[in-house]
Design a protein around this motif. Structure first.
Motif, PDB file in Angstrom:
ATOM      1  N   TYR A   1     107.771   0.673 148.482  1.00 12.63           N
ATOM      2  CA  TYR A   1     107.515   1.667 147.149  1.00 12.63           C
ATOM      3  C   TYR A   1     107.085   0.761 146.111  1.00 12.63           C
ATOM      4  O   TYR A   1     106.036   1.308 145.508  1.00 12.63           O
ATOM      5  CB  TYR A   1     108.861   2.151 146.638  1.00 12.63           C
ATOM      6  CG  TYR A   1     109.707   2.888 147.939  1.00 12.63           C
ATOM      7  CD1 TYR A   1     109.404   3.480 148.799  1.00 12.63           C
ATOM      8  CD2 TYR A   1     111.282   3.053 147.560  1.00 12.63           C
ATOM      9  CE1 TYR A   1     109.960   4.168 149.848  1.00 12.63           C
ATOM     10  CE2 TYR A   1     111.755   3.894 148.607  1.00 12.63           C
ATOM     11  CZ  TYR A   1     111.334   4.341 150.004  1.00 12.63           C
ATOM     12  OH  TYR A   1     111.939   4.744 150.668  1.00 12.63           O
ATOM     13  N   ALA A   2     107.236  -0.364 145.836  1.00 12.01           N
ATOM     14  CA  ALA A   2     106.693  -1.239 144.852  1.00 12.01           C
ATOM     15  C   ALA A   2     105.097  -1.293 145.179  1.00 12.01           C
ATOM     16  O   ALA A   2     104.287  -1.306 144.388  1.00 12.01           O
ATOM     17  CB  ALA A   2     107.260  -2.447 144.513  1.00 12.01           C
TER      18      ALA A   2
ATOM     19  N   ARG B   1     103.361   1.758 144.552  1.00 11.89           N
ATOM     20  CA  ARG B   1     103.190   2.100 143.299  1.00 11.89           C
ATOM     21  C   ARG B   1     102.005   1.260 142.690  1.00 11.89           C
ATOM     22  O   ARG B   1     101.206   1.614 141.895  1.00 11.89           O
ATOM     23  CB  ARG B   1     104.526   1.926 142.248  1.00 11.89           C
ATOM     24  CG  ARG B   1     104.383   2.108 141.032  1.00 11.89           C
ATOM     25  CD  ARG B   1     105.554   1.543 140.182  1.00 11.89           C
ATOM     26  NE  ARG B   1     106.104   0.279 140.544  1.00 11.89           N
ATOM     27  CZ  ARG B   1     105.423  -0.978 140.225  1.00 11.89           C
ATOM     28  NH1 ARG B   1     104.306  -0.790 139.595  1.00 11.89           N
ATOM     29  NH2 ARG B   1     105.891  -2.073 140.631  1.00 11.89           N
TER      30      ARG B   1
ATOM     31  N   ASP C   1     112.661  -1.154 151.690  1.00 12.58           N
ATOM     32  CA  ASP C   1     112.157   0.106 150.996  1.00 12.58           C
ATOM     33  C   ASP C   1     111.803  -0.095 149.445  1.00 12.58           C
ATOM     34  O   ASP C   1     110.557   0.129 149.018  1.00 12.58           O
ATOM     35  CB  ASP C   1     113.262   0.990 150.701  1.00 12.58           C
ATOM     36  CG  ASP C   1     113.633   1.605 151.855  1.00 12.58           C
ATOM     37  OD1 ASP C   1     112.852   1.559 152.873  1.00 12.58           O
ATOM     38  OD2 ASP C   1     114.826   2.365 151.935  1.00 12.58           O
ATOM     39  N   ILE C   2     112.461  -1.198 148.775  1.00 13.05           N
ATOM     40  CA  ILE C   2     112.108  -1.486 147.502  1.00 13.05           C
ATOM     41  C   ILE C   2     110.712  -1.900 147.371  1.00 13.05           C
ATOM     42  O   ILE C   2     109.842  -1.734 146.672  1.00 13.05           O
ATOM     43  CB  ILE C   2     112.949  -2.563 146.889  1.00 13.05           C
ATOM     44  CG1 ILE C   2     114.286  -2.059 146.668  1.00 13.05           C
ATOM     45  CG2 ILE C   2     112.315  -3.439 145.488  1.00 13.05           C
ATOM     46  CD1 ILE C   2     115.698  -2.953 146.233  1.00 13.05           C
ATOM     47  N   ASN C   3     110.250  -3.042 148.408  1.00 10.35           N
ATOM     48  CA  ASN C   3     108.916  -3.570 148.345  1.00 10.35           C
ATOM     49  C   ASN C   3     107.968  -2.545 148.801  1.00 10.35           C
ATOM     50  O   ASN C   3     106.953  -2.562 148.339  1.00 10.35           O
ATOM     51  CB  ASN C   3     109.180  -4.815 149.520  1.00 10.35           C
ATOM     52  CG  ASN C   3     110.004  -6.131 149.037  1.00 10.35           C
ATOM     53  OD1 ASN C   3     110.338  -6.163 147.838  1.00 10.35           O
ATOM     54  ND2 ASN C   3     110.707  -6.392 149.702  1.00 10.35           N
TER      55      ASN C   3
ATOM     56  N   LYS D   1     116.563   0.179 144.890  1.00  4.96           N
ATOM     57  CA  LYS D   1     117.555  -0.989 144.368  1.00  4.96           C
ATOM     58  C   LYS D   1     118.799  -0.576 144.137  1.00  4.96           C
ATOM     59  O   LYS D   1     119.826  -1.330 144.233  1.00  4.96           O
ATOM     60  CB  LYS D   1     116.778  -1.137 142.954  1.00  4.96           C
ATOM     61  CG  LYS D   1     117.480  -2.491 142.142  1.00  4.96           C
ATOM     62  CD  LYS D   1     116.750  -2.623 140.553  1.00  4.96           C
ATOM     63  CE  LYS D   1     117.567  -2.768 139.643  1.00  4.96           C
ATOM     64  NZ  LYS D   1     118.848  -2.320 139.286  1.00  4.96           N
TER      65      LYS D   1
ATOM     66  N   GLU E   1     111.768   3.206 143.902  1.00  8.83           N
ATOM     67  CA  GLU E   1     112.056   1.854 143.483  1.00  8.83           C
ATOM     68  C   GLU E   1     113.518   1.775 143.114  1.00  8.83           C
ATOM     69  O   GLU E   1     114.227   0.790 143.673  1.00  8.83           O
ATOM     70  CB  GLU E   1     110.997   1.051 142.973  1.00  8.83           C
ATOM     71  CG  GLU E   1     109.795   0.840 143.568  1.00  8.83           C
ATOM     72  CD  GLU E   1     109.121   0.003 142.558  1.00  8.83           C
ATOM     73  OE1 GLU E   1     109.090  -1.050 142.168  1.00  8.83           O
ATOM     74  OE2 GLU E   1     107.949   0.583 141.883  1.00  8.83           O
TER      75      GLU E   1
END
Length: 159
Positions: free
Chosen positions: A70-71, A74, A66-68, A30, A26
């Motif tokens: 991976y979050a 997680r 990708d951020i969303n 970012k 993440e």
């Protein structure tokens, strides 16, 4: 599914390592998003070239996605851990997340160094702080000893 008695670590420990890695991913996504945005804001992209501009905007959106992604993964892993350890302290969620990511990032700093012993020691101390927070998050005996923590996750009594 049969229990894997030959595993060196329990699957709870694997889940912990996994959520930390997704948290680190993440942060990397970012950073790539911020870099892509900064390139546009600082005039490093020819905004008159419609194709180049669109490619750059698509790239920024890809990193946001990708951020969303991976979050979300997680969080699912962390929820799975909470389900596995019903006596856990949910108020420790953010500390367990941040200390895990911080501990791993500090270890990466050590790996990127020229064998900086001070960084290795700092990574070790960060691991102890993470381990202590993680024991609280999961609701098991509080310890900053990684080996004791690993054994507790596998149900081994160290005494």
């Amino acid at each position: 599914m049969a229990k894997n008695d030959m595993s060196e670590v329990g699957y709870a420990e694997d889940l912990i390592r996994s959520y930390i890695q997704f948290g680190c991913a993440e942060i990397h996504a970012k950073t790539l998003y911020e870099k892509t945005t900064a390139e546009l804001e600082n005039g490093m992209i020819d905004v008159e070239d419609a194709e180049a501009l669109q490619n750059h905007l698509d790239r920024a959106q890809m990193f946001r996605d990708d951020i969303n992604e991976y979050a979300s993964i997680r969080r699912d892993i962390m929820r799975k851990l909470m389900d596995m350890f019903p006596n856990g302290d949910k108020s420790m969620w953010c500390q367990a997340k941040h200390l895990g990511i911080g501990m791993m990032t500090l270890f990466e700093a050590y790996q990127g160094s020229d064998d900086d012993v001070e960084l290795l020691h700092m990574a070790y101390e960060a691991n102890k702080a993470f381990t202590k927070a993680m024991t609280r998050f999961l609701g098991i005996e509080i310890s900053d000893c990684a080996s004791c923590f690993s054994d507790a996750l596998k149900g081994i009594d160290n005494e």
